[in-house]
Design an enzyme around this catalytic site. Structure first.
Site, PDB file in Angstrom:
ATOM      1  N   SER A 178       0.826  -1.201   0.000  1.00 14.22           N
ATOM      2  CA  SER A 178       0.000   0.000   0.000  1.00 14.22           C
ATOM      3  C   SER A 178       0.869   1.263   0.000  1.00 14.22           C
ATOM      4  CB  SER A 178      -0.939  -0.082   1.205  1.00 14.22           C
ATOM      5  OG  SER A 178      -1.948   0.865   1.096  1.00 14.22           O
ATOM      6  N   ASP A 188     -10.088  -5.673  -3.437  1.00 17.05           N
ATOM      7  CA  ASP A 188      -9.338  -4.660  -2.696  1.00 17.05           C
ATOM      8  C   ASP A 188     -10.005  -3.310  -2.937  1.00 17.05           C
ATOM      9  OD1 ASP A 188      -7.482  -2.778  -1.804  1.00 17.05           O
ATOM     10  OD2 ASP A 188      -5.770  -4.030  -2.368  1.00 17.05           O
ATOM     11  N   HIS A 236      -7.630  -5.767   0.891  1.00 14.77           N
ATOM     12  CA  HIS A 236      -6.406  -4.962   1.070  1.00 14.77           C
ATOM     13  C   HIS A 236      -5.523  -5.435   2.223  1.00 14.77           C
ATOM     14  CE1 HIS A 236      -4.238  -1.292   0.001  1.00 14.77           C
ATOM     15  NE2 HIS A 236      -4.117  -0.997   1.278  1.00 14.77           N
TER      16      HIS A 236
END
Ligand SMILES: *[C@@H]1O[C@H](CO)[C@@H](O)[C@H](O)[C@H]1NC(C)=O
Ligand SMILES: *[C@@H]1O[C@H](CO)[C@@H](O)[C@H](O)[C@H]1NC(C)=O
Ligand SMILES: *[C@@H]1O[C@H](CO)[C@@H](O)[C@H](O)[C@H]1NC(C)=O
Ligand SMILES: *[C@@H]1O[C@H](CO)[C@@H](O)[C@H](O)[C@H]1NC(C)=O
Ligand SMILES: *[C@@H]1O[C@H](CO)[C@@H](O)[C@H](O)[C@H]1NC(C)=O
Length: 410
Positions: free
Chosen positions: A175, A347, A379
């Site tokens: 991320s 996600d 995610h």
């Protein structure tokens, strides 16, 4: 309008949260909880039978960061190939060691890697500065742009120095750990050359298609003055009433489902991959702290209709900061590191459409795409999913093996 703003605050807190139950104002968990919930990253590493090191390093703008390292495998044999793992927003190095034997850092250490875990400015382990204190607003005047241009070079140089392997380090980011890498490789390509190959878990560069409800905040983002007035430019909601309210609920375990649901609402629903027993461990380490400016920079990414660009200070601020009225775009065509993009259908923060767009916009064609073969994968499953070792880490290591382990004569 005020009521709207309250809703927004709630949503932003949720974003912040990924939800914290555990230690708020010294309250503690009840017994029968995994001991890792009470431990720091090095303590968790040692409890699981590995050596742990902490390296405190200084960035060129004075922040003191802690790098954690697992130099050996479970048998005490030193890893040969340095690999650096960078956590995401509001997280810390704990992300990589808090799923017991399923943790990525342990799996890599056992496979012969010399594992280094980053911690960016402002998180639990990196709240030091040579002149500033976290009590100063100035301490929090940074976004992921600054982590990319100051924290990453400091951490990468340190690893190169200690291991004496510049140009040989492997990079894994989750991320924000990917956002930072792309910003660095765009702005300082020669530093990114220290990285031999990069694995992007849930890459976040373009954010036009996020499904997470935080997208509803977008209309407010362009009014930077408004945001600054209401949120400040300080640490991001460290002790807001909402956080306390939610953490109280979770701590009392009245509504564990609610805690899970907040994760799910933000990141995509996936009950199947979520290991309930990990919840207290995760929540005692997350959120690990960041600046409001970091969060606003992300909200700008969502609002700006698909531009990967520097922080937007508003027209006058931009003139002062950049000498132009709009923030400059990051130059993705400078990115020249081989990479493996791993993404998931469910996600809600790194949508497959945005990840594909990132790939299309890379002039570097030395990349591979890998879609996790489970449609519900979300995610945070990249970190904590029950099947992450099989669905993510296995294919990742197959990719990394194409960059053969470097063996040092000892
Ligand atoms: C859930 O996490 C606990 C603690 O690490 C572990 O012992 C257990 O095996 C995990 N469950 C599954 C289904 O992976
Ligand atoms: C993790 O693996 C090691 C070695 O295989 C084993 O000794 C240990 O009991 C395992 N721990 C857990 C929590 O499963
Ligand atoms: C924060 O940083 C920006 C960009 O470097 C700078 O223009 C601004 O003056 C700083 N603000 C404070 C309060 O230090
Ligand atoms: C790495 O080593 C070089 C040469 O010894 C030194 O100049 C540099 O400051 C070191 N960098 C870090 C980050 O320790
Ligand atoms: C990025 O890709 C999109 C299509 O996916 C394209 O419309 C856009 O022009 C590209 N931008 C750059 C800077 O290459």
């Amino acid at each position: 309008m005020a009521a709207m703003w309250d809703k927004c605050l709630l949503l932003i807190s949720c974003f912040a949260i990924h939800l914290r139950s555990g230690f708020v104002d010294g309250q503690e968990f009840h017994s029968s909880i995994d001991p890792d919930a009470y431990l720091s990253t090095p303590q968790i590493i040692r409890r699981h039978g590995y050596e742990a090191e902490s390296h405190i390093i200084q960035t060129d703008d004075g922040y003191l960061l802690t790098l954690h390292r697992i130099p050996t495998n479970r048998l005490g044999i030193r890893g040969k190939q340095p690999i650096f793992i960078q956590h995401g927003l509001l997280s810390s190095s704990t992300d990589w060691v808090d799923s017991g034997n399923n943790s990525l850092a342990f799996i890599l250490a056992n496979d012969g890697y010399d594992v280094w875990l980053g911690n960016v400015r402002g998180n639990t382990y990196s709240k030091g500065h040579v002149t500033l204190s976290p009590k100063d607003a100035k301490f929090w005047n940074f976004s992921w742009h600054d982590m990319a241009l100051h924290d990453l070079p400091a951490m990468i140089n340190h690893i190169s120095n200690i291991t004496n392997r510049p140009g040989e380090i492997l990079y894994i980011g989750h991320s924000m750990g990917t956002t930072m890498f792309y910003a660095l490789a765009s702005e300082r390509p020669q530093i990114a050359q220290s990285i031999r190959a990069m694995v992007a878990l849930a890459p976040v560069v373009y954010m036009t298609h996020i499904k997470s409800p935080i997208r509803y905040l977008a209309p407010w983002i362009n009014d930077i003055q408004f945001l600054v007035k209401h949120l400040g430019m300080n640490q991001f909601l460290p002790s807001s009433k909402i956080l306390k309210f939610l953490s109280y609920d979770c701590e009392k375990k009245l509504k564990k489902e609610i805690c899970e649901d907040v994760f799910f609402i933000l990141c995509g629903f996936d009950k199947q991959q979520f290991n309930d027993t990990l919840l207290p461990v995760i929540l005692s380490h997350v959120p690990a702290g960041t600046s409001t400016k970091t969060v606003i920079h992300y909200l700008q990414e969502i609002a700006n209709e698909g531009k990967f660009q520097k922080f937007d200070y508003g027209k006058n601020g931009n003139m002062k900061e950049y000498g132009q009225s709009y923030p400059p775009l990051y130059k993705l065509n400078n990115v020249d590191v081989p990479m493996f993009l791993m993404y998931a259908e469910n996600d809600w923060l790194a949508s497959p459409i945005d990840v594909k767009r990132l790939a299309e916009n890379l002039t570097n064609t030395n990349y591979e795409m890998y879609k996790i073969p489970l449609d519900t994968f979300n995610h945070v499953d990249f970190l904590w999913g029950i099947d992450a070792p099989r669905l993510v880490y296995g294919p990742m290591m197959d990719y990394l093996r194409t960059y053969p382990l470097y063996y040092v004569a000892e």
